[in-house]
Scaffold this motif. Sequence first.
Motif, PDB file in Angstrom:
ATOM      1  N   ALA A 187      -4.736  -1.998   8.393  1.00 31.83           N
ATOM      2  CA  ALA A 187      -3.414  -1.969   7.771  1.00 31.83           C
ATOM      3  C   ALA A 187      -2.767  -0.594   7.896  1.00 31.83           C
ATOM      4  O   ALA A 187      -1.619  -0.488   8.320  1.00 31.83           O
ATOM      5  CB  ALA A 187      -3.515  -2.377   6.304  1.00 31.83           C
ATOM      6  N   MET A 188      -3.482   0.459   7.528  1.00 33.64           N
ATOM      7  CA  MET A 188      -2.888   1.798   7.541  1.00 33.64           C
ATOM      8  C   MET A 188      -2.397   2.197   8.925  1.00 33.64           C
ATOM      9  O   MET A 188      -1.428   2.936   9.044  1.00 33.64           O
ATOM     10  CB  MET A 188      -3.876   2.843   7.014  1.00 33.64           C
ATOM     11  N   SER A 219      -8.957  -1.533   2.823  1.00 34.56           N
ATOM     12  CA  SER A 219      -7.773  -1.505   3.687  1.00 34.56           C
ATOM     13  C   SER A 219      -8.270  -1.678   5.116  1.00 34.56           C
ATOM     14  O   SER A 219      -8.785  -0.750   5.725  1.00 34.56           O
ATOM     15  CB  SER A 219      -7.026  -0.182   3.541  1.00 34.56           C
ATOM     16  N   VAL A 273     -12.074   1.747   4.359  1.00 34.61           N
ATOM     17  CA  VAL A 273     -10.819   1.812   5.107  1.00 34.61           C
ATOM     18  C   VAL A 273     -11.060   1.846   6.607  1.00 34.61           C
ATOM     19  O   VAL A 273     -12.070   2.353   7.084  1.00 34.61           O
ATOM     20  CB  VAL A 273      -9.962   3.032   4.691  1.00 34.61           C
ATOM     21  N   VAL A 308      -4.852   5.387  -3.668  1.00 31.18           N
ATOM     22  CA  VAL A 308      -6.102   4.624  -3.728  1.00 31.18           C
ATOM     23  C   VAL A 308      -7.091   5.341  -4.646  1.00 31.18           C
ATOM     24  O   VAL A 308      -7.723   4.716  -5.508  1.00 31.18           O
ATOM     25  CB  VAL A 308      -6.698   4.414  -2.318  1.00 31.18           C
ATOM     26  N   MET A 362       0.802  -1.225   0.000  1.00 29.46           N
ATOM     27  CA  MET A 362       0.000   0.000   0.000  1.00 29.46           C
ATOM     28  C   MET A 362       0.833   1.273   0.000  1.00 29.46           C
ATOM     29  O   MET A 362       0.345   2.326  -0.368  1.00 29.46           O
ATOM     30  CB  MET A 362      -0.981   0.010   1.175  1.00 29.46           C
TER      31      MET A 362
END
Length: 135
Positions: A40-41, A37, A68, A56, A22
Amino acid sequence: SSKQVELARRLAPKATFREGDMTNFDFAPEFFDGVVSWYAMIHVPREKHGNILRNVHRVLRPSGVALVCMGAGDNPYERAATFMGLPVPMGWSHFDSGSNLSMIRESGFHILQSEVVPDRPPHEGAHLYVLARAE
């Protein structure tokens, strides 16, 4: 995650799935109908979040959607030597929910829905879940 893509392919055999990093993916513009997502971020340094969101947006087709999960509280960086009892180092980094929502809008998205959900004990904090459409 290769394992998650494998599972998704079994559950939706007619769909096409792609896997990438990413923080540095090179998919063609308007390649995807949707991007997810999930948890993850928050593990990527927050200084990279804006670039991730712009990327994205770039790879989504017009009116494509992004789902997200981001942090809901201000956390410049936190690191733990173990995670959930496993000897695995883990890091967290994120902005507060208001800053994250602004960053999503600034990246070219229209927010369809957002919600802050507290973590379940014994964990502290909360996550911001956002469904957004590429404008």
